[in-house]
Design a protein around this motif. Sequence first.
Motif, PDB file in Angstrom:
ATOM      1  N   GLU A  89       0.759  -0.890   0.120  1.00 17.12           N
ATOM      2  CA  GLU A  89      -0.459   0.219   0.050  1.00 17.12           C
ATOM      3  C   GLU A  89       0.808   1.269   0.099  1.00 17.12           C
ATOM      4  O   GLU A  89       0.662   2.035  -0.818  1.00 17.12           O
ATOM      5  N   ALA A  90       2.313   0.945   0.820  1.00 21.20           N
ATOM      6  CA  ALA A  90       2.954   2.539   0.477  1.00 21.20           C
ATOM      7  C   ALA A  90       3.560   2.544  -0.397  1.00 21.20           C
ATOM      8  O   ALA A  90       3.594   3.504  -0.983  1.00 21.20           O
ATOM      9  N   LYS A  91       4.074   1.323  -1.079  1.00 20.33           N
ATOM     10  CA  LYS A  91       4.590   2.183  -2.570  1.00 20.33           C
ATOM     11  C   LYS A  91       3.409   2.480  -3.485  1.00 20.33           C
ATOM     12  O   LYS A  91       3.775   2.670  -4.182  1.00 20.33           O
ATOM     13  N   GLN A  92       1.977   2.022  -3.451  1.00 18.43           N
ATOM     14  CA  GLN A  92       1.056   1.956  -4.372  1.00 18.43           C
ATOM     15  C   GLN A  92       0.364   4.548  -4.185  1.00 18.43           C
ATOM     16  O   GLN A  92       0.213   4.847  -4.607  1.00 18.43           O
ATOM     17  N   LEU A  93       0.725   4.022  -3.033  1.00 15.43           N
ATOM     18  CA  LEU A  93       0.706   5.843  -2.635  1.00 15.43           C
ATOM     19  C   LEU A  93       1.597   6.743  -3.236  1.00 15.43           C
ATOM     20  O   LEU A  93       1.554   7.169  -3.934  1.00 15.43           O
ATOM     21  N   VAL A  94       2.678   6.236  -3.403  1.00 17.06           N
ATOM     22  CA  VAL A  94       4.115   6.981  -3.834  1.00 17.06           C
ATOM     23  C   VAL A  94       3.237   6.778  -5.003  1.00 17.06           C
ATOM     24  O   VAL A  94       3.794   7.757  -6.094  1.00 17.06           O
ATOM     25  N   ALA A  95       3.947   5.315  -5.749  1.00 17.38           N
ATOM     26  CA  ALA A  95       3.160   5.464  -7.150  1.00 17.38           C
ATOM     27  C   ALA A  95       2.263   6.467  -7.535  1.00 17.38           C
ATOM     28  O   ALA A  95       2.339   6.784  -9.054  1.00 17.38           O
ATOM     29  N   ALA A  96       0.767   6.116  -7.022  1.00 19.76           N
ATOM     30  CA  ALA A  96      -0.144   6.888  -7.734  1.00 19.76           C
ATOM     31  C   ALA A  96       0.287   9.222  -7.739  1.00 19.76           C
ATOM     32  O   ALA A  96      -0.330   9.031  -8.710  1.00 19.76           O
ATOM     33  N   PHE A  97       0.868   9.484  -6.413  1.00 17.45           N
ATOM     34  CA  PHE A  97       1.017  10.626  -6.130  1.00 17.45           C
ATOM     35  C   PHE A  97       2.249  11.126  -7.337  1.00 17.45           C
ATOM     36  O   PHE A  97       2.010  11.723  -7.966  1.00 17.45           O
TER      37      PHE A  97
END
Length: 100
Positions: A89-97
Amino acid sequence: MDPLIPYTGGTSVIGTFISAQESIYRFAQAMGETGPQLADAAGIAGNGTNGYSAPFVKYTYRSGQLVHYKLIGGNHGLQVSGSFVYADEAKQLVAAFLLQ
């Protein structure tokens, strides 16, 4: 819970650090932020319906141009209590940003 780069700042085996909240605020100031540093209580806790889950807490500056997520209990490898359950989830949050 990061023993290498303490979230609240301080000294570890690899050096001395300012807190993550102060660090992100300094970035915001460099980008033109003129308001005060956000208090820890000013973060928006994840609830699963706002785009991220607990135990993430989100802080934003510059109308969302600068975003900081705190992973409560997370270590340097994004483990919480020995589990990687929030790492993806942390990686997905960074990627989405980065992709916006």
